[in-house]
Design a protein around this motif. Structure first.
Motif, PDB file in Angstrom:
ATOM      1  N   LYS A 244      -7.332  -1.369  -4.958  1.00  0.00           N
ATOM      2  CA  LYS A 244      -8.764  -0.528  -3.995  1.00  0.00           C
ATOM      3  C   LYS A 244      -7.968   1.386  -3.715  1.00  0.00           C
TER       4      LYS A 244
ATOM      5  N   LEU B 220      -5.650   9.805   2.110  1.00  0.00           N
ATOM      6  CA  LEU B 220      -5.658   8.273   0.875  1.00  0.00           C
ATOM      7  C   LEU B 220      -4.958   7.612   1.109  1.00  0.00           C
TER       8      LEU B 220
ATOM      9  N   ARG C  90     -14.475   7.855   6.444  1.00  0.00           N
ATOM     10  CA  ARG C  90     -14.810   7.850   5.422  1.00  0.00           C
ATOM     11  C   ARG C  90     -15.609   8.288   4.236  1.00  0.00           C
TER      12      ARG C  90
ATOM     13  N   LYS D  61     -11.528   1.097  -7.228  1.00  0.00           N
ATOM     14  CA  LYS D  61     -10.725   1.267  -7.563  1.00  0.00           C
ATOM     15  C   LYS D  61      -9.775   1.695  -8.658  1.00  0.00           C
TER      16      LYS D  61
ATOM     17  N   MET E   3      -6.953   9.660  -6.644  1.00  0.00           N
ATOM     18  CA  MET E   3      -6.947   8.181  -6.155  1.00  0.00           C
ATOM     19  C   MET E   3      -5.877   7.545  -7.603  1.00  0.00           C
TER      20      MET E   3
ATOM     21  N   THR F  35     -10.280   9.254   3.257  1.00  0.00           N
ATOM     22  CA  THR F  35     -11.418   9.435   4.698  1.00  0.00           C
ATOM     23  C   THR F  35     -11.138  11.375   5.077  1.00  0.00           C
TER      24      THR F  35
ATOM     25  N   TYR G 236      -9.558   3.763  -0.024  1.00  0.00           N
ATOM     26  CA  TYR G 236      -9.857   4.587   0.700  1.00  0.00           C
ATOM     27  C   TYR G 236      -9.566   5.773   0.685  1.00  0.00           C
TER      28      TYR G 236
ATOM     29  N   LYS H  12     -14.174   5.825  -2.062  1.00  0.00           N
ATOM     30  CA  LYS H  12     -13.568   4.491  -2.236  1.00  0.00           C
ATOM     31  C   LYS H  12     -13.353   3.978  -3.206  1.00  0.00           C
TER      32      LYS H  12
ATOM     33  N   SER I 230       0.743  -1.186   0.164  1.00  0.00           N
ATOM     34  CA  SER I 230       0.151  -0.380   0.142  1.00  0.00           C
ATOM     35  C   SER I 230       0.970   0.999  -0.152  1.00  0.00           C
TER      36      SER I 230
END
Length: 131
Positions: free
Chosen positions: A97, A82, A106, A111, A43, A101, A99, A109, A10
């Motif tokens: 994926k 993120l 959150r 992909k 993202m 916040t 997320y 979300k 991650s």
């Protein structure tokens, strides 16, 4: 793509919501909160940070798909966190994926799918697209 990228790896990123990130069209502010377009951008950016160290010198990544759920608003000046996590990886594709916040929980979300191609292939695609 170089070896080493693995499922579960991650990357995190923190962003402060700025005026230019609010929901607006043609310069007209619709809602003075973090826009879905900005969320998608961030993202993709945090997901790309996972890929960059594993690209060979003759390769580049390209965005191929994004799915997003924008769950809650976040105002100007708030801090967005993120986290992108690898859920699928192959020699030519990466799926993460993500997320999103803020201090209240959150707010999004989704992909992000990236494909890895030789730079020459991408350059040719860009050349054709910009004729």
């Amino acid at each position: 793509m170089k070896e080493g990228l693995y499922i579960g790896q991650s990357k995190q990123m923190t962003v402060e919501v700025k005026e230019e990130m609010v929901a607006q069209f043609n310069g007209e502010v619709i809602h003075p909160v973090y826009s879905t377009a900005s969320m998608v951008y961030h993202m993709e950016w945090v997901s790309r940070q996972l890929l960059i160290p594993y690209l060979e010198q003759d390769e580049e990544g390209m965005g191929a798909a994004v799915s997003v759920e924008h769950i809650a608003p976040s105002g100007v000046g708030t801090t967005i966190h993120l986290e992108a996590t690898v859920i699928e990886v192959s020699k030519r594709e990466l799926l993460t994926k993500v997320y999103v916040t803020n201090e209240h929980g959150r707010i999004g979300k989704g992909k992000v799918k990236q494909v890895v191609l030789p730079k020459e292939v991408i350059q040719e695609k860009v050349r054709i697209a910009t004729k």
